[in-house]
Structures are given as structure tokens and as C-alpha cells.
Design an enzyme around this catalytic site. Structure first.
Site, short mmCIF file in Angstrom:
data_model
loop_
_atom_site.label_atom_id
_atom_site.label_comp_id
_atom_site.label_asym_id
_atom_site.label_seq_id
_atom_site.Cartn_x
_atom_site.Cartn_y
_atom_site.Cartn_z
N HIS A 113 0.82 -1.22 0.00
CA HIS A 113 0.00 0.00 0.00
C HIS A 113 0.85 1.26 0.00
CE1 HIS A 113 -3.75 -2.28 1.69
NE2 HIS A 113 -3.51 -2.55 0.43
N CYS A 172 6.00 18.96 -13.60
CA CYS A 172 4.78 19.26 -14.36
C CYS A 172 3.82 20.19 -13.62
CB CYS A 172 4.07 17.97 -14.76
SG CYS A 172 3.16 17.21 -13.40
N PRO A 237 -5.85 -11.03 17.71
CA PRO A 237 -6.78 -11.24 18.83
C PRO A 237 -8.21 -11.51 18.35
CG PRO A 237 -5.50 -9.22 19.15
CD PRO A 237 -5.24 -9.69 17.75
P1 OAD Z 1 -7.35 -3.04 10.16
O1 OAD Z 1 -7.49 -1.86 11.03
O2 OAD Z 1 -8.44 -3.36 9.20
O3 OAD Z 1 -7.17 -4.34 11.05
C1 OAD Z 1 -6.29 -4.39 12.13
C2 OAD Z 1 -6.28 -5.82 12.61
O4 OAD Z 1 -5.31 -5.92 13.61
C3 OAD Z 1 -7.60 -6.30 13.22
O5 OAD Z 1 -7.93 -7.57 12.70
C4 OAD Z 1 -7.30 -6.40 14.72
O6 OAD Z 1 -8.01 -7.46 15.34
C5 OAD Z 1 -5.82 -6.68 14.68
N1 OAD Z 1 -5.08 -6.22 15.86
C6 OAD Z 1 -5.32 -5.16 16.66
N2 OAD Z 1 -4.39 -5.05 17.59
C7 OAD Z 1 -3.52 -6.07 17.39
C8 OAD Z 1 -2.33 -6.50 18.02
N3 OAD Z 1 -1.82 -5.85 19.06
N4 OAD Z 1 -1.70 -7.60 17.54
C9 OAD Z 1 -2.20 -8.27 16.47
N5 OAD Z 1 -3.31 -7.91 15.83
C10 OAD Z 1 -3.97 -6.83 16.29
O7 OAD Z 1 -5.94 -2.91 9.43
P2 OAD Z 1 -5.45 -3.63 8.08
O8 OAD Z 1 -5.98 -5.00 7.99
O9 OAD Z 1 -3.99 -3.43 8.02
O10 OAD Z 1 -5.55 0.71 3.47
O11 OAD Z 1 -6.14 -2.73 7.00
C11 OAD Z 1 -5.85 -2.96 5.66
C12 OAD Z 1 -5.92 -1.67 4.90
O12 OAD Z 1 -7.18 -1.04 5.14
C13 OAD Z 1 -4.92 -0.63 5.32
O13 OAD Z 1 -3.67 -0.79 4.71
C14 OAD Z 1 -5.57 0.63 4.90
C15 OAD Z 1 -6.94 0.36 5.43
O14 OAD Z 1 -7.97 1.10 4.92
C16 OAD Z 1 -5.68 1.89 2.86
O15 OAD Z 1 -5.66 2.95 3.45
C17 OAD Z 1 -5.80 1.77 1.39
#
Ligand code: OAD
Length: 268
Positions: A113, A172, A237
């Protein structure tokens, strides 16, 4: 690792949860960005066209928060695995530089990303690596530079109140934007190729998916393709769409589970 008699191929897919314990908010979690903020107003090309100042302010704050953060034991465990595995690829959805600062080399990491510290043109191919830092520079430089300032990039003139002090492209003149992937945009083709080339070369013994809701189909697809015949380990979690396919689930924070898991893999 030396005790292993077969080649250990590893892929690690990470999301915002891995940086949560460094103080970087997730997106969809309890205090996640998308709980209070509208992604359509901050993370789309349309949002940037409508109000670039608002978008830059949000990314500026995020850059500052990341600069002040430190890699946590989850980042460090992944870096250790990168060093020990015979073949290794980290695919992170995180735009922060905490994996790099923990020691994962650029050639073993794909930021699918993008990189929040890159500033690139919204129209042409100009990318200001000196002002934000490519992944390679990121790995080398701990002291992150400030967002674009007058003199480093040409600025859109003060006649436009909304665009005042926003950087524009020296090639540009179009507005410069953060080097991240927004909703509705294509993934960077070269980075997709790097992931697919790695997966095409063979299945992985171990696929670890940590700290992501696995919202995007490509993350699920890559995890399933990688783990075909091997282990799929989920570190989260909460339950995700990948949970039903996992051969092992660690329902713990990444900073607790990953150091233990990596010790196990290295010592097995
Ligand atoms: P999310 O915010 O969707 O998910 C975070 C995940 O981390 C969740 O499943 C939580 O349960 C888990 N989580 C929280 N604390 C944690 C911890 N201490 N240890 C392990 N897991 C934990 O984030 P992403 O899946 O990264 O994209 O989101 C994907 C994309 O959506 C991002 O890159 C971003 C977002 O919109 C864009 O901005 C295009």
C-alpha cells in the site's frame, strides 16, 4: 535454522495490528482511524482533488506519529525471521517504516500500500524520494525528514487559499501527494509482481498472517496460495476471513505471540 534439513520458505503478511503496540492506530479496530474518520474524505483520489490541504494535514500528522514511534517486539521478531529463513518475503499493508527500522531489508519486503514518507506527483512519474524517503532510504535513515517545505519543492501560489503551501511537482506543476495507495486505486504493479514471483517459485513451509482484518481479497488469496500444503498461522486477537483456513491460530497481540512463534520456528 541450521538444524532444519529442508529449505524453509516463509511469507509473512502484516497489517496495522502489528504496529498497534508501537502506538500507531489501526483502521478498523476499537480506536481505529475509520471509526471516527471517513476514508472517502481522506484516502481517495477524489478526496485529494477536493481538499488536498485536509488530506495533507492528515498524512502530516500520521508521518509525525510514525516518526515518534519505535518498532515493537513483533517488528523485531519478523526481522529476526527474515534473517534466519532460507527464503523470506514480508508483504505489509502498513505504510509506516517500522518493519524497515526493525531491520527487514528492502529486498525482502513489499509495501503493497505504498510508503507514507514518499511524496509523489499526482499526474506524472516524479517521486520525491529525497523529501520523504523510499523504502531503501527509509531503511538507512532513522531521522525522518519533515513534510515538504518551501524551497524543497515548488509550492502552489498563495492566491489559492485552499492550496496554500501545498507542494507541487517541479516537473509538471501538478499537486504532489503522499506515496500511498488510496481506495479505488491500482496496487503498484512492480510490487504485485514481486509478490507473485515469490509465490510462483513454490509454496511456503510457513505463512504467517498477523494484525490484519484481511479485508482485501489479494491478501486472502496470497495467504492461501502461499500456505498450500504448508502451515498458515494467524496472529490476531480477533477472528478474520482467514481464520477458517488457518492451521494454527494465536489469539494474542502480535508483540506477545510473534517473538514466541519465531523462536519456535527457528529452533524447530
Ligand atoms: P485493520 O485496522 O483493518 O485491522 C487491524 C487488525 O489488527 C484487526 O484484525 C485487529 O483485530 C488486529 N489487531 C489489533 N491489535 C492487534 C495486536 N496488538 N496484535 C495483532 N493484531 C492486532 O488494518 P489492516 O488490515 O492493516 O488501506 O487494514 C488494511 C488496509 O485497510 C490498510 O492498509 C488501509 C486500510 O484502509 C488503505 O488505506 C488503502
Amino acid at each position: 535454522m541450521s538444524s532444519r534439513s529442508y529449505i524453509v520458505r516463509v511469507i509473512v503478511l502484516t497489517g496495522a495490528g502489528v504496529s498497534a503496540e508501537s502506538g500507531i492506530p489501526t483502521f478498523r479496530g476499537k480506536d481505529g482511524y475509520w471509526r471516527n474518520l471517513d476514508p472517502a474524505k481522506l484516502a481517495t483520489p477524489e478526496a485529494f482533488a477536493h481538499d488536498p490541504k485536509l488530506v495533507w494535514e492528515w498524512y502530516g500528522e500520521r508521518r509525525q506519529r510514525i516518526r515518534n514511534a519505535q518498532p515493537n517486539p513483533a517488528h523485531k521478531a519478523i526481522a529476526r525471521l527474515a534473517q534466519c529463513a532460507n527464503e523470506f518475503l514480508l508483504v505489509t499493508q502498513n505504510v509506516d517504516d517500522l518493519h524497515a527500522r526493525a531491520g527487514v531489508p528492502n529486498e525482502k519486503m513489499v509495501q503493497i500500500h505504498g510508503d507514507i514518507f514518499v511524496t509523489r506527483c499526482s499526474c506524472c512519474d516524479f517521486s520525491d524520494v529525497g523529501n520523504g524517503g523510499s523504502a531503501a532510504l527509509t531503511a538507512l535513515r532513522r531521522d525522518r525528514p519533515e513534510p515538504p517545505t518551501r524551497g524543497q519543492l515548488r509550492l502552489i501560489g498563495p492566491t489559492s487559499a485552499q492550496n496554500e503551501r501545498l507542494p507541487c511537482c517541479p516537473k509538471c506543476s501538478a499537486p504532489m501527494r503522499p506515496g500511498v495507495v488510496w481506495f479505488g486505486e491500482q496496487l503498484p504493479w512492480k510490487e504485485v509482481q514481486r509478490v507473485e514471483n515469490y509465490l510462483d517459485r513454490g509454496a511456503c513451509n510457513v505463512a504467517i498472517v498477523a494484525g490484519t482484518t484481511a479485508t482485501f481479497g489479494y491478501i486472502v488469496d496470497w495467504a492461501l496460495q502461499a500456505s498450500h500444503g504448508g502451515e498458515l498461522i494467524e496472529v490476531n486477537p480477533e477472528e478474520t476471513p482467514l481464520s477458517t483456513f488457518a492451521t494454527r491460530i494465536m489469539r494474542e497481540p502480535a508483540a506477545i505471540a510473534l517473538p514466541r512463534l519465531v523462536d519456535e520456528i527457528i529452533n524447530s
